[in-house]
Design a protein around this motif. Structure first.
Motif, mmCIF file in Angstrom:
data_model
loop_
_atom_site.group_PDB
_atom_site.id
_atom_site.type_symbol
_atom_site.label_atom_id
_atom_site.label_comp_id
_atom_site.label_asym_id
_atom_site.label_seq_id
_atom_site.Cartn_x
_atom_site.Cartn_y
_atom_site.Cartn_z
ATOM 1 N N ALA A 25 7.652 0.563 -9.202
ATOM 2 C CA ALA A 25 8.414 1.780 -9.469
ATOM 3 C C ALA A 25 8.250 2.779 -8.332
ATOM 4 O O ALA A 25 9.203 3.450 -7.932
ATOM 5 N N ALA A 26 7.038 2.865 -7.776
ATOM 6 C CA ALA A 26 6.820 3.771 -6.654
ATOM 7 C C ALA A 26 7.660 3.376 -5.451
ATOM 8 O O ALA A 26 8.213 4.219 -4.742
ATOM 9 N N ALA A 27 7.772 2.073 -5.225
ATOM 10 C CA ALA A 27 8.568 1.608 -4.090
ATOM 11 C C ALA A 27 10.025 1.963 -4.260
ATOM 12 O O ALA A 27 10.720 2.296 -3.295
ATOM 13 N N THR A 28 10.524 1.907 -5.485
ATOM 14 C CA THR A 28 11.944 2.114 -5.691
ATOM 15 C C THR A 28 12.347 3.580 -5.613
ATOM 16 O O THR A 28 13.518 3.910 -5.741
ATOM 17 N N LEU A 29 11.397 4.487 -5.372
ATOM 18 C CA LEU A 29 11.755 5.874 -5.153
ATOM 19 C C LEU A 29 12.452 6.061 -3.807
ATOM 20 O O LEU A 29 13.149 7.047 -3.584
ATOM 21 N N LEU A 30 12.272 5.114 -2.881
ATOM 22 C CA LEU A 30 12.925 5.166 -1.581
ATOM 23 C C LEU A 30 14.367 4.694 -1.720
ATOM 24 O O LEU A 30 14.686 3.917 -2.611
ATOM 25 N N ALA A 92 -5.926 -1.261 6.360
ATOM 26 C CA ALA A 92 -6.863 -0.558 7.241
ATOM 27 C C ALA A 92 -6.128 0.423 8.153
ATOM 28 O O ALA A 92 -6.577 1.562 8.352
ATOM 29 N N GLU A 93 -5.016 -0.005 8.706
ATOM 30 C CA GLU A 93 -4.291 0.848 9.653
ATOM 31 C C GLU A 93 -3.604 2.024 8.968
ATOM 32 O O GLU A 93 -3.663 3.162 9.449
ATOM 33 N N THR A 94 -2.954 1.770 7.856
ATOM 34 C CA THR A 94 -2.241 2.860 7.182
ATOM 35 C C THR A 94 -3.200 3.864 6.541
ATOM 36 O O THR A 94 -2.842 5.023 6.351
ATOM 37 N N SER A 95 -4.432 3.432 6.231
ATOM 38 C CA SER A 95 -5.398 4.352 5.620
ATOM 39 C C SER A 95 -5.807 5.469 6.574
ATOM 40 O O SER A 95 -6.264 6.535 6.141
ATOM 41 N N VAL A 96 -5.652 5.223 7.879
ATOM 42 C CA VAL A 96 -5.978 6.251 8.883
ATOM 43 C C VAL A 96 -4.715 6.692 9.622
ATOM 44 O O VAL A 96 -4.778 7.211 10.741
ATOM 45 N N ASN A 97 -3.553 6.433 8.992
ATOM 46 C CA ASN A 97 -2.258 6.890 9.519
ATOM 47 C C ASN A 97 -1.935 6.313 10.888
ATOM 48 O O ASN A 97 -1.297 6.970 11.722
ATOM 49 N N ALA A 116 2.163 -5.078 -4.086
ATOM 50 C CA ALA A 116 3.191 -4.411 -4.882
ATOM 51 C C ALA A 116 2.573 -3.351 -5.790
ATOM 52 O O ALA A 116 3.111 -2.252 -5.947
ATOM 53 N N ALA A 117 1.430 -3.672 -6.403
ATOM 54 C CA ALA A 117 0.779 -2.727 -7.310
ATOM 55 C C ALA A 117 0.328 -1.465 -6.585
ATOM 56 O O ALA A 117 0.249 -0.388 -7.183
ATOM 57 N N LYS A 118 0.064 -1.582 -5.278
ATOM 58 C CA LYS A 118 -0.345 -0.428 -4.480
ATOM 59 C C LYS A 118 0.845 0.310 -3.872
ATOM 60 O O LYS A 118 0.655 1.257 -3.101
ATOM 61 N N GLY A 119 2.066 -0.123 -4.210
ATOM 62 C CA GLY A 119 3.245 0.546 -3.672
ATOM 63 C C GLY A 119 3.526 0.213 -2.227
ATOM 64 O O GLY A 119 4.180 0.994 -1.526
ATOM 65 N N GLY A 120 3.065 -0.947 -1.761
ATOM 66 C CA GLY A 120 3.214 -1.299 -0.349
ATOM 67 C C GLY A 120 4.582 -1.829 0.035
ATOM 68 O O GLY A 120 4.918 -1.884 1.224
ATOM 69 N N VAL A 283 9.987 -5.513 3.762
ATOM 70 C CA VAL A 283 9.825 -4.319 4.573
ATOM 71 C C VAL A 283 8.712 -3.497 3.936
ATOM 72 O O VAL A 283 8.645 -3.363 2.717
ATOM 73 N N THR A 284 7.805 -2.965 4.744
ATOM 74 C CA THR A 284 6.683 -2.215 4.192
ATOM 75 C C THR A 284 7.067 -0.766 3.917
ATOM 76 O O THR A 284 7.942 -0.190 4.570
ATOM 77 N N ALA A 285 6.391 -0.164 2.954
ATOM 78 C CA ALA A 285 6.651 1.225 2.595
ATOM 79 C C ALA A 285 6.311 2.177 3.736
ATOM 80 O O ALA A 285 6.900 3.257 3.850
ATOM 81 N N ALA A 286 5.357 1.795 4.601
ATOM 82 C CA ALA A 286 4.927 2.657 5.703
ATOM 83 C C ALA A 286 5.618 2.320 7.017
ATOM 84 O O ALA A 286 5.195 2.803 8.075
ATOM 85 N N SER A 287 6.660 1.511 6.970
ATOM 86 C CA SER A 287 7.359 1.126 8.192
ATOM 87 C C SER A 287 7.814 2.348 8.984
ATOM 88 O O SER A 287 8.393 3.290 8.425
ATOM 89 N N ARG A 288 7.575 2.305 10.318
ATOM 90 C CA ARG A 288 8.041 3.384 11.188
ATOM 91 C C ARG A 288 9.371 3.013 11.854
ATOM 92 O O ARG A 288 9.925 3.823 12.604
#
Length: 372
Positions: A25-30, A92-97, A116-120, A283-288
């Motif tokens: 559900a968190a992912a689908t907010l995008l 590890a990478e996304t935890s430190v932006n 998926a459960a972590k909204g990734g 596609v990842t939620a943190a994709s740049r």
């Protein structure tokens, strides 16, 4: 599934359906649906595409050639990692932006469920979705790049033609009839070695096809487990093993082209139930570079992308991919050879796979390692 050394399996935490649905559900907010023209325009302003996958350079080569013919301005960097390492590095990478993967490709369903459960998983509805079977779209935003069958391999010089296996039940009979010949000369992936091996054997045993723990117990005097497909292929070729079962076709098919290999080794599908492993991607939620990532994912799911995947050693599953377009099997060709979809064992995304990991591995080790 690429061959690689064993890696430590991450601790299993119970994953409830509520946690899984909350992450989705968190992912689908995008925004999930964007016009293709808008993606192309947006991609020109992005800084390239980073992919973490379980695929080697030769798997990616035809895919990147086709993609960059369409979008030559998108620079793509693909890193080859283990099936759970792709996620751990992203965490590890996304935890430190820090910048991380725009797309992840992995055949580890347990890791995908945690992701998926972590909204990734980033929201995306592919323009190819109408052409894809339902089983290839297990969660919103999660798609399947290829469907990789697990096959049986055997040394045809050391076995009589009437001893060539065509399924696990036949193999168990052969091993019981020839206990000295077969003792510790059958191999498969060690379910405790890595996530994909666990998923393959979980599906084999819990589906009831080709058989459950009783069949594994019958096979156990003949079996010695290995961590990688390349080692199994080599040891069947040299005669250390007579047979390997549940070996990834992605490892087997390219190696069959090695000079002289086909004169010694042959492969077959398990008529009792051939396990099919989905190579998931999202596609990842943190994709740049989300526009570039969505263009890539849509290309990988297209007819041309599926043909290119086959040229890289994977098995395409779109129904419009013809047998004469690919070097090995298509999904429809697999179904025909097995006599119907009822003889395919799909590795799914079942949360109970996570919850019962410790018990399953304990029983696996008691069955196959206590006898060593």
């Amino acid at each position: 599934m690429q061959d690689r050394s064993p890696t430590a399996f991450p601790p299993i935490c119970p994953l409830s359906r509520r946690r899984l649905l909350t992450g989705l559900a968190a992912a689908t907010l995008l925004p999930a649906i964007v016009r293709a023209d808008d993606l192309v325009t947006a991609s020109r302003a992005e800084g390239g595409l980073l992919i973490y996958s379980i695929m080697a350079e030769y798997n990616w080569r035809p895919l990147l050639r086709g993609f960059q013919a369409l979008y030559p301005w998108i620079k793509v960097n693909c890193l080859d990692m283990g099936p759970t390492e792709v996620f751990e590095r992203y965490y590890a990478e996304t935890s430190v932006n820090r910048p991380s993967a725009d797309i992840i490709v992995s055949s580890a369903p347990d890791a995908w469920m945690r992701f998926a459960a972590k909204g990734g998983i980033g929201a995306h509805v592919s323009r190819e979705e109408a052409s894809l079977p339902a089983w290839s779209r297990p969660m919103p935003g999660l798609y399947t790049l290829s469907a990789d069958p697990m096959v049986m391999i055997y040394n045809k010089l050391l076995l009589k033609p009437e001893q060539y296996p065509d399924g696990l039940n036949r193999l168990a009979v052969l091993a019981a009839e020839n206990p000295l010949k077969f003792r510790k000369r059958v191999t498969t992936y060690d379910a405790a070695a890595h996530a994909v091996a666990y998923a393959v054997h979980w599906a084999t045993i819990t589906s009831g096809r080709p058989g459950g723990w009783d069949l594994m117990q019958r096979l156990s005097p003949a079996v010695r487990v290995e961590s990688g497909g390349a080692a199994m292929m080599e040891k069947v070729t040299t005669g250390e093993y007579l047979v390997g079962f549940n070996v990834s076709a992605v490892t087997v098919w390219p190696q069959m082209a090695t000079k002289g290999r086909s004169e010694i080794v042959d492969w077959t599908l398990d008529k009792d139930g051939t396990v099919l492993v989905p190579r998931g991607m999202a596609v990842t939620a943190a994709s740049r570079s989300p526009a570039s990532a969505r263009l890539m994912l849509d290309y990988l799911l297209s007819h041309d992308g599926q043909v290119a995947a086959a040229q890289g050693g994977l098995m395409p599953y779109r129904s419009d991919v013809r047998p004469d377009e690919v070097p090995y099997l298509t999904y429809d060709g697999l179904v025909r050879r097995l006599g119907g979809e009822q003889n395919i064992v799909h590795v799914g995304y079942d949360p109970t796979m996570l919850d019962h990991y410790q018990d399953f591995i304990a029983r696996w080790n008691a069955t196959f390692k206590a006898r060593r």
